[in-house]
Design a protein around this motif. Structure first.
Motif, mmCIF file in Angstrom:
data_model
loop_
_atom_site.group_PDB
_atom_site.id
_atom_site.type_symbol
_atom_site.label_atom_id
_atom_site.label_comp_id
_atom_site.label_asym_id
_atom_site.label_seq_id
_atom_site.Cartn_x
_atom_site.Cartn_y
_atom_site.Cartn_z
ATOM 1 N N VAL A 50 0.848 -1.185 0.000
ATOM 2 C CA VAL A 50 0.000 0.000 0.000
ATOM 3 C C VAL A 50 0.886 1.238 0.000
ATOM 4 O O VAL A 50 1.980 1.228 0.595
ATOM 5 C CB VAL A 50 -0.960 0.007 1.211
ATOM 6 C CG1 VAL A 50 -0.182 0.101 2.516
ATOM 7 C CG2 VAL A 50 -1.974 1.138 1.110
ATOM 8 N N LYS A 51 0.426 2.280 -0.692
ATOM 9 C CA LYS A 51 1.155 3.540 -0.754
ATOM 10 C C LYS A 51 0.242 4.674 -0.348
ATOM 11 O O LYS A 51 -0.881 4.771 -0.837
ATOM 12 C CB LYS A 51 1.701 3.777 -2.165
ATOM 13 C CG LYS A 51 2.550 5.028 -2.300
ATOM 14 C CD LYS A 51 3.109 5.163 -3.700
ATOM 15 C CE LYS A 51 3.993 6.408 -3.820
ATOM 16 N NZ LYS A 51 4.557 6.548 -5.189
ATOM 17 N N LEU A 52 0.715 5.547 0.555
ATOM 18 C CA LEU A 52 -0.045 6.703 1.023
ATOM 19 C C LEU A 52 0.615 7.974 0.502
ATOM 20 O O LEU A 52 1.836 8.135 0.609
ATOM 21 C CB LEU A 52 -0.102 6.750 2.549
ATOM 22 C CG LEU A 52 -1.059 5.790 3.267
ATOM 23 C CD1 LEU A 52 -0.536 4.366 3.216
ATOM 24 C CD2 LEU A 52 -1.263 6.214 4.714
ATOM 25 N N THR A 53 -0.178 8.885 -0.061
ATOM 26 C CA THR A 53 0.373 10.121 -0.609
ATOM 27 C C THR A 53 -0.496 11.311 -0.204
ATOM 28 O O THR A 53 -1.708 11.167 0.023
ATOM 29 C CB THR A 53 0.445 10.078 -2.139
ATOM 30 O OG1 THR A 53 -0.856 9.800 -2.674
ATOM 31 C CG2 THR A 53 1.419 9.005 -2.598
ATOM 32 N N ILE A 54 0.117 12.496 -0.118
ATOM 33 C CA ILE A 54 -0.606 13.746 0.094
ATOM 34 C C ILE A 54 -0.149 14.737 -0.969
ATOM 35 O O ILE A 54 0.896 14.543 -1.603
ATOM 36 C CB ILE A 54 -0.405 14.315 1.510
ATOM 37 C CG1 ILE A 54 1.069 14.622 1.777
ATOM 38 C CG2 ILE A 54 -0.935 13.342 2.554
ATOM 39 C CD1 ILE A 54 1.305 15.281 3.119
ATOM 40 N N ASP A 55 -0.933 15.805 -1.190
ATOM 41 C CA ASP A 55 -0.645 16.710 -2.304
ATOM 42 C C ASP A 55 0.024 18.009 -1.886
ATOM 43 O O ASP A 55 0.185 18.926 -2.695
ATOM 44 C CB ASP A 55 -1.916 17.008 -3.096
ATOM 45 C CG ASP A 55 -3.008 17.634 -2.253
ATOM 46 O OD1 ASP A 55 -2.732 17.980 -1.092
ATOM 47 O OD2 ASP A 55 -4.140 17.767 -2.751
ATOM 48 N N THR A 56 0.447 18.127 -0.644
ATOM 49 C CA THR A 56 1.244 19.263 -0.194
ATOM 50 C C THR A 56 2.047 18.814 1.015
ATOM 51 O O THR A 56 1.713 17.805 1.651
ATOM 52 C CB THR A 56 0.377 20.486 0.167
ATOM 53 O OG1 THR A 56 1.229 21.597 0.502
ATOM 54 C CG2 THR A 56 -0.527 20.199 1.338
ATOM 55 N N ASP A 57 3.120 19.549 1.332
ATOM 56 C CA ASP A 57 3.954 19.121 2.454
ATOM 57 C C ASP A 57 3.914 20.098 3.627
ATOM 58 O O ASP A 57 4.666 19.946 4.579
ATOM 59 C CB ASP A 57 5.403 18.931 1.991
ATOM 60 C CG ASP A 57 6.080 20.254 1.659
ATOM 61 O OD1 ASP A 57 5.363 21.210 1.306
ATOM 62 O OD2 ASP A 57 7.309 20.336 1.751
ATOM 63 N N HIS A 58 3.059 21.138 3.549
ATOM 64 C CA HIS A 58 2.988 22.078 4.665
ATOM 65 C C HIS A 58 1.548 22.484 4.918
ATOM 66 O O HIS A 58 0.757 22.627 3.987
ATOM 67 C CB HIS A 58 3.869 23.306 4.417
ATOM 68 C CG HIS A 58 3.527 24.066 3.178
ATOM 69 N ND1 HIS A 58 3.834 23.634 1.915
ATOM 70 C CD2 HIS A 58 2.898 25.265 3.000
ATOM 71 C CE1 HIS A 58 3.417 24.509 1.022
ATOM 72 N NE2 HIS A 58 2.835 25.511 1.655
ATOM 73 N N PHE A 59 1.230 22.681 6.192
ATOM 74 C CA PHE A 59 -0.136 22.952 6.626
ATOM 75 C C PHE A 59 -0.130 24.037 7.705
ATOM 76 O O PHE A 59 0.866 24.235 8.390
ATOM 77 C CB PHE A 59 -0.787 21.682 7.196
ATOM 78 C CG PHE A 59 -0.764 20.516 6.256
ATOM 79 C CD1 PHE A 59 -1.805 20.295 5.365
ATOM 80 C CD2 PHE A 59 0.316 19.628 6.253
ATOM 81 C CE1 PHE A 59 -1.781 19.225 4.496
ATOM 82 C CE2 PHE A 59 0.354 18.549 5.380
ATOM 83 C CZ PHE A 59 -0.705 18.350 4.507
ATOM 84 N N THR A 60 -1.287 24.709 7.842
ATOM 85 C CA THR A 60 -1.465 25.731 8.870
ATOM 86 C C THR A 60 -2.765 25.473 9.606
ATOM 87 O O THR A 60 -3.786 25.151 8.987
ATOM 88 C CB THR A 60 -1.500 27.139 8.241
ATOM 89 O OG1 THR A 60 -0.285 27.366 7.523
ATOM 90 C CG2 THR A 60 -1.646 28.213 9.318
ATOM 91 N N ILE A 61 -2.727 25.603 10.925
ATOM 92 C CA ILE A 61 -3.922 25.444 11.748
ATOM 93 C C ILE A 61 -3.977 26.585 12.743
ATOM 94 O O ILE A 61 -2.935 27.044 13.248
ATOM 95 C CB ILE A 61 -3.928 24.069 12.478
ATOM 96 C CG1 ILE A 61 -5.277 23.807 13.124
ATOM 97 C CG2 ILE A 61 -2.789 23.959 13.472
ATOM 98 C CD1 ILE A 61 -5.435 22.391 13.667
#
Length: 558
Positions: free
Chosen positions: A442-453
């Protein structure tokens, strides 16, 4: 007058009740915007587009300009390299970069952050030879910028129709080795062309798509000669424009030398069983060194003989073999990593391996994804009678790296053979082939590497889940290394249904959490499986560079 009416309307509204401090700040910002006395930059995170020049030399302190938007200055700077010091100067966007003689050549990844968020990671190339920035005007041969050898040029095709010209002097029986780095590492968005011309503008040699879509050339002369390198570009994605393209993003470096330069390393991925070997533009082998993985990129192979880098995506422990000319080698076990060159027209390379009946195997070529021209074909041969048992070509549409799945019918020795579909060959037809048993994955991916909360708010992170070769386990997905005051609600990915392919991970920040930055990971484990190893989500910085460490900013409260 219209702005005055809007201001009265807002003032009447806020007099009806007692607003919160946050509401008062929002109203104030709105009023100031209407009167034109302030911009909303206080709410913007830094946006780092690129660094220029995009390269610096070791052994000196270099001035670099950060291009983008930085509402607050100075910013906090993250650099994934401990052997490089990057600091802000007083002027907005100006940086000082200190690279000592001990700094390893290659690539550093830079990120800006402040109390409102963070930027993308942007590459900065580290060279062992001097770095010289182009001087305009240099659009024609008569305006060519004279360049000493060896050197690395930093340039930019800034506007439509832009052409850059450089003059070099070659001795008798000398050679010029030139390599342009644009799209492949800098992601400059340009499809560059490099021409070598004489003093009258006659084209002696041209290079286009050599390293991916970046050009590279080698030119040898019998007599002393003045030559000019001419660089121009087309858009990476073709459009209806007729003519040369340009953009502030069309930055490049041009490595120039009279000596062979490092072209690539074998194997093309990292195996603990084999130290990488460097090959220059004449296919001479050189000693190579491995620089360890950082928080942002995988391990990198490099050579002090001449600068070049190669990201080393790690593969599991295997039998790693380099091909020998005119000799079929034998592996002792699987997995097998077989690497070499198709350097003569019609050539094929072979390796024998032990096979087990009814165990499905996969041969996967690694070449085109690293910018090499090989259009690979893989065959499995029965060495007893020369029969072709299986044959594999392109892994998919526009994917010219061959992939082949096959299941041996009996135990015994088989042979893997690799060649080019059209029988073509060159010094750059390099490859690695990974042969291993097919297992569910299985491979997990996201479309950005930085987030703000924000404090008191929540954040949803979308995660793509690719189940391969029949992987049908239930997964629990969560985040690790989060700061105090930020909690995560783990989610479950079932083997079937919507959650099998995508899930959303939710983070929640407490009201009282102060502004801060942290690096965190997203991982999945097989639910209810004892001692299961976590599988980490990745973000693709470049086609061959994945990072599994992400950035979280807890922003300043509004």
């Amino acid at each position: 007058m219209m702005a005055e009416r809007k201001c009265r309307s807002v003032l009447i509204h806020i007099n009806d009740s007692i607003p919160s401090p946050r509401a008062l700040r929002l109203v104030l910002a709105f009023l100031l915007l209407l009167t034109g006395t302030v911009s909303p930059s206080w709410a913007d995170a830094p946006a780092l587009d690129r660094l220029y020049p995009p390269a610096i030399a070791t052994g000196k302190i270099s001035a670099v300009t950060a291009e983008g938007k930085f509402p607050t200055w100075p910013v906090e700077i993250f650099c994934d390299r401990v052997d490089l010091a990057v600091t802000c100067e007083a002027e907005n966007g100006r940086l000082s970069v200190n690279a000592t003689q001990a700094t390893v050549p290659g690539v550093a990844w830079i990120r800006f952050s402040d109390t409102q968020g963070a930027s993308n990671l942007v590459p900065l190339l580290i060279e062992t030879r001097p770095v010289v920035a182009e001087i305009e005007p240099n659009d024609t041969v008569s305006e060519s910028m004279n360049v000493p050898l060896p050197t690395t040029l930093a340039g930019r095709l800034e506007k439509s129709g832009d052409v850059d010209c450089y003059q070099v002097e070659l001795p008798a029986n000398g050679s010029l080795h030139a390599r342009l780095i644009g799209k492949q590492i800098l992601n400059s968005g340009m499809d560059a062309v490099m021409q070598l011309v004489d003093a009258h503008g006659n084209v002696l040699l041209q290079s286009d798509d050599e390293v991916g879509i970046d050009p590279q050339l080698v030119y040898t002369t019998k007599q002393a000669q003045e030559v000019h390198l001419r660089v121009f570009a087309f858009p990476e994605t073709p459009n209806s424009t007729i003519g040369f393209a340009g953009s502030p993003a069309f930055c490049y470096t041009l490595q120039l030398s009279t000596q062979p330069t490092i072209d690539h390393f074998l194997p093309l991925v990292h195996s603990p069983a084999l130290q990488p070997v460097a090959y220059d533009t004449q296919l001479n082998a050189h000693a190579a060194t491995l620089f360890g993985a950082t928080q942002s990129s995988p391990a990198v192979a490099y050579s002090q003989t001449a600068w070049q880098w190669s990201p080393r995506v790690a593969v599991e422990d295997c039998d790693a073999i380099l091909e020998l000319a005119d000799k079929t080698q034998t592996a002792t076990r699987l997995p097998l990593l077989f690497s070499g060159h198709i350097s003569l027209p019609g050539e094929s390379d072979s390796v024998r391996f032990p096979a087990v009946a009814r165990k499905k195997l996969r041969a996967q070529v690694i070449s085109r994804q690293h910018g090499f021209p090989l259009d690979s074909v893989v065959e499995i041969i029965d060495p007893a009678n020369g029969e072709v048992i299986a044959r594999g070509d392109d892994a998919g549409r526009n994917d010219y790296d061959a992939q082949l799945d096959f299941t041996p019918k009996t135990d015994g020795e088989l042979e893997l053979r690799i060649s080019d579909l059209a029988g073509s060959a060159s010094l750059r037809h390099a490859y690695s082939v990974l042969l291993a048993e097919v297992v569910p994955a299985v491979k997990l991916t996201i479309d950005t590497d930085h987030f703000t909360i924000q404090p008191g708010a929540s954040l949803e992170i979308g995660i793509g889940i690719t189940r391969q070769d029949g992987f049908d386990q239930t997964l629990e997905v969560t985040a690790t290394d989060l700061p105090d005051g930020v909690a995560v609600s783990p989610v479950v990915s079932e083997p079937k249904g919507d959650s099998a392919k995508t899930v959303k991970l939710k983070l929640l920040a407490e009201e009282s959490v102060p502004p801060k930055h942290c690096q965190f990971r997203i991982q999945a484990t097989i639910k209810n499986a004892a001692n299961a190893s976590p599988m980490h989500a990745t973000y693709s910085l470049r086609p061959t560079v994945d990072t599994h460490v992400f950035w979280l900013t807890v922003s300043r409260a509004d």
